[in-house]
Write an enzyme that holds these catalytic residues in place. Sequence first.
Site, PDB file in Angstrom:
ATOM      1  CD  GLN A  37      47.855  73.231 -70.125  1.00 34.03           C
ATOM      2  OE1 GLN A  37      48.137  73.696 -69.031  1.00 34.03           O
ATOM      3  NE2 GLN A  37      47.557  71.950 -70.292  1.00 34.03           N
ATOM      4  CD  GLU A  73      54.621  77.834 -66.715  1.00 37.49           C
ATOM      5  OE1 GLU A  73      55.419  76.879 -66.562  1.00 37.49           O
ATOM      6  OE2 GLU A  73      53.662  78.046 -65.951  1.00 37.49           O
ATOM      7  CD  GLU A  80      59.342  72.946 -63.411  1.00 39.30           C
ATOM      8  OE1 GLU A  80      59.107  72.522 -64.570  1.00 39.30           O
ATOM      9  OE2 GLU A  80      58.474  73.042 -62.537  1.00 39.30           O
TER      10      GLU A  80
END
EC number: 2.7.1.107
Length: 122
Positions: A37, A73, A80
């Site tokens: 995105q 990001e 993560e």
Amino acid sequence: MYSPYKSKGGFSRLLSALRYSIQGLIIAVKHEAAFRQELILAVVLTPVALWISENVFEAVLLIGSLLFVLIIELLNSALEAVADTITIDHHPMIGRAKDLGSAAVLLSLTMASLIWIGVILA
């Protein structure tokens, strides 16, 4: 202690680093919806940045802010991935690390927005 996975240097090291970097970008596009995105946003806004900029400095500032969001990001996604490799069970410290990474993305988006607003209104 020397890691056997580290290269010794030279031109082959540069080629390997480039290959790993491209591989990382491909993985991000394939597996990270938020990165996709933000990448689409960057692709759409880059020509806009060139169009609305009054000088090279403004163009670099606008495009740089978009790249900064993508960088943060990627770092958040890497964090993560490592956390999920350790455990997918709830753990307060892993949850904290993920929340901190998410906060970094939010702040980078806020910074980019402020830069764009500042350049547009100036």
